[in-house]
Scaffold this motif. Structure first.
Motif, mmCIF file in Angstrom:
data_model
loop_
_atom_site.group_PDB
_atom_site.id
_atom_site.type_symbol
_atom_site.label_atom_id
_atom_site.label_comp_id
_atom_site.label_asym_id
_atom_site.label_seq_id
_atom_site.Cartn_x
_atom_site.Cartn_y
_atom_site.Cartn_z
ATOM 1 N N PHE A 19 0.763 -1.392 0.014
ATOM 2 C CA PHE A 19 0.066 0.035 0.046
ATOM 3 C C PHE A 19 0.909 1.241 -0.123
ATOM 4 O O PHE A 19 0.697 2.070 -0.729
ATOM 5 N N GLN A 20 1.824 1.277 0.917
ATOM 6 C CA GLN A 20 2.862 2.334 0.969
ATOM 7 C C GLN A 20 3.497 2.593 -0.345
ATOM 8 O O GLN A 20 3.793 3.705 -0.975
ATOM 9 N N HIS A 21 4.044 1.403 -1.054
ATOM 10 C CA HIS A 21 4.953 1.522 -2.291
ATOM 11 C C HIS A 21 3.827 2.172 -3.206
ATOM 12 O O HIS A 21 4.384 3.067 -4.167
ATOM 13 N N ASN A 37 3.072 19.361 -17.475
ATOM 14 C CA ASN A 37 2.268 20.711 -17.542
ATOM 15 C C ASN A 37 3.151 21.808 -17.106
ATOM 16 O O ASN A 37 2.540 22.618 -16.898
ATOM 17 N N SER A 38 4.318 21.790 -16.824
ATOM 18 C CA SER A 38 5.210 22.677 -16.195
ATOM 19 C C SER A 38 4.548 23.475 -15.064
ATOM 20 O O SER A 38 4.639 24.594 -14.862
ATOM 21 N N GLU A 39 3.985 22.605 -14.085
ATOM 22 C CA GLU A 39 3.360 23.053 -12.822
ATOM 23 C C GLU A 39 4.774 23.283 -11.920
ATOM 24 O O GLU A 39 4.502 22.327 -10.906
ATOM 25 N N GLU A 40 5.430 23.892 -11.803
ATOM 26 C CA GLU A 40 6.425 24.027 -10.934
ATOM 27 C C GLU A 40 6.199 24.147 -9.446
ATOM 28 O O GLU A 40 6.895 23.498 -8.519
ATOM 29 N N LEU A 41 5.138 25.050 -9.168
ATOM 30 C CA LEU A 41 4.761 24.868 -7.602
ATOM 31 C C LEU A 41 4.011 23.786 -7.275
ATOM 32 O O LEU A 41 4.413 23.579 -6.068
ATOM 33 N N VAL A 42 3.413 23.187 -7.987
ATOM 34 C CA VAL A 42 2.917 21.884 -7.782
ATOM 35 C C VAL A 42 4.036 20.889 -7.682
ATOM 36 O O VAL A 42 3.783 20.210 -6.524
ATOM 37 N N ILE A 43 4.834 20.927 -8.094
ATOM 38 C CA ILE A 43 6.147 19.880 -8.091
ATOM 39 C C ILE A 43 6.749 19.996 -6.800
ATOM 40 O O ILE A 43 6.972 19.109 -6.095
ATOM 41 N N ASN A 44 6.916 21.508 -6.405
ATOM 42 C CA ASN A 44 7.609 21.634 -5.044
ATOM 43 C C ASN A 44 6.658 20.951 -3.824
ATOM 44 O O ASN A 44 7.198 20.235 -3.121
ATOM 45 N N ASP A 45 5.320 21.311 -4.115
ATOM 46 C CA ASP A 45 4.639 20.721 -3.051
ATOM 47 C C ASP A 45 4.449 19.289 -2.969
ATOM 48 O O ASP A 45 4.663 18.662 -1.819
ATOM 49 N N ILE A 46 4.580 18.513 -4.048
ATOM 50 C CA ILE A 46 4.537 16.964 -4.322
ATOM 51 C C ILE A 46 5.969 16.344 -3.574
ATOM 52 O O ILE A 46 5.892 15.765 -2.823
ATOM 53 N N LEU A 47 7.036 17.117 -3.995
ATOM 54 C CA LEU A 47 8.153 16.785 -3.555
ATOM 55 C C LEU A 47 8.405 16.945 -1.919
ATOM 56 O O LEU A 47 8.812 16.178 -1.414
ATOM 57 N N ASN A 48 7.691 18.094 -1.608
ATOM 58 C CA ASN A 48 7.947 18.130 0.165
ATOM 59 C C ASN A 48 6.846 16.909 0.703
ATOM 60 O O ASN A 48 7.390 16.406 1.603
ATOM 61 N N ARG A 49 5.800 16.870 0.119
ATOM 62 C CA ARG A 49 5.003 15.667 0.668
ATOM 63 C C ARG A 49 5.519 14.298 0.466
ATOM 64 O O ARG A 49 5.594 13.318 1.737
ATOM 65 N N MET A 50 6.129 13.945 -0.527
ATOM 66 C CA MET A 50 6.575 12.819 -0.931
ATOM 67 C C MET A 50 8.021 12.446 -0.175
ATOM 68 O O MET A 50 8.141 11.547 0.500
ATOM 69 N N ARG A 51 8.760 13.586 0.335
ATOM 70 C CA ARG A 51 9.891 13.361 0.968
ATOM 71 C C ARG A 51 9.635 13.137 2.340
ATOM 72 O O ARG A 51 10.314 11.888 2.973
ATOM 73 N N ALA A 52 8.414 13.573 2.900
ATOM 74 C CA ALA A 52 7.939 13.390 4.338
ATOM 75 C C ALA A 52 7.475 11.823 4.407
ATOM 76 O O ALA A 52 7.745 11.254 5.119
ATOM 77 N N TYR A 53 6.888 11.607 3.343
ATOM 78 C CA TYR A 53 6.115 10.318 3.326
ATOM 79 C C TYR A 53 7.128 9.132 3.125
ATOM 80 O O TYR A 53 7.007 8.174 3.952
ATOM 81 N N ILE A 54 7.960 9.421 2.216
ATOM 82 C CA ILE A 54 8.906 8.305 2.062
ATOM 83 C C ILE A 54 9.858 7.974 3.267
ATOM 84 O O ILE A 54 10.066 6.905 3.882
ATOM 85 N N ALA A 55 10.318 9.312 4.136
ATOM 86 C CA ALA A 55 10.888 9.107 5.254
ATOM 87 C C ALA A 55 10.092 8.286 6.438
ATOM 88 O O ALA A 55 10.752 7.382 6.967
ATOM 89 N N GLU A 56 8.797 8.388 6.238
ATOM 90 C CA GLU A 56 8.127 7.906 7.102
ATOM 91 C C GLU A 56 8.074 6.246 6.661
ATOM 92 O O GLU A 56 8.073 5.491 7.800
ATOM 93 N N HIS A 57 7.762 5.972 5.506
ATOM 94 C CA HIS A 57 7.901 4.745 5.002
ATOM 95 C C HIS A 57 9.136 4.071 5.498
ATOM 96 O O HIS A 57 9.142 2.780 5.859
ATOM 97 N N PHE A 58 10.216 4.686 5.050
ATOM 98 C CA PHE A 58 11.586 4.101 5.313
ATOM 99 C C PHE A 58 11.794 3.632 6.837
ATOM 100 O O PHE A 58 12.169 2.584 7.215
#
Length: 136
Positions: A19-21, A37-58
């Motif tokens: 599920f986490q993967h 779609n060149s949505e740079e602000l959206v990419i920053n937001d996703i990266l921040n959420r992803m970083r936190a989630y992956i650290a939690e998953h690890f």
């Protein structure tokens, strides 16, 4: 840039890990779409959420490996640390205005397919055993 389709070879058979993967795959695909779609602000937001989630998953994954006395835990933790360091570097470059969308997508896709498809499969037998004990 590559869109990742879930592949049976990613399945560990450990429901919570799978599920986490899948959630991580979804986030990587969101980065892909936002990059196209060149949505740079959206990419920053996703990266921040992803970083936190992956650290939690690890952390969760590593706790399971410890509980299972997985013999290669130190090497696996080092892989996790190196990934987070590389992700942090790329996030900083992106936040500073670097155009790294293609590089980021390629890195995430390559890492995920290799890590889940190979390294994570190595702990499945040990962790599955303790998951059965926990669930019973």
């Amino acid at each position: 840039m590559t869109h990742i389709n879930w592949n049976k070879r990613f399945d560990t058979g450990i429901e919570v890990i799978d599920f986490q993967h899948r959630k991580i795959v979804s986030m990587i695909n969101d980065i892909h779409v936002s990059s196209v779609n060149s949505e740079e602000l959206v990419i920053n937001d996703i990266l921040n959420r992803m970083r936190a989630y992956i650290a939690e998953h690890f952390t969760f994954e590593e706790e399971l490996m410890r509980a299972a006395n997985y013999q290669y835990i130190r090497a696996h933790i080092k892989l996790h640390q190196r990934f987070l360091e590389r992700l942090d570097t790329m996030s900083q470059r992106h936040a500073a205005g670097g155009h790294i969308s293609k590089e980021l997508s390629k890195f995430l896709t390559k890492w995920l397919t290799h890590h889940i498809g190979h390294e994570d499969q190595d702990y499945v037998v040990d962790v599955s055993r303790i998951m059965k004990d926990i669930c019973n």
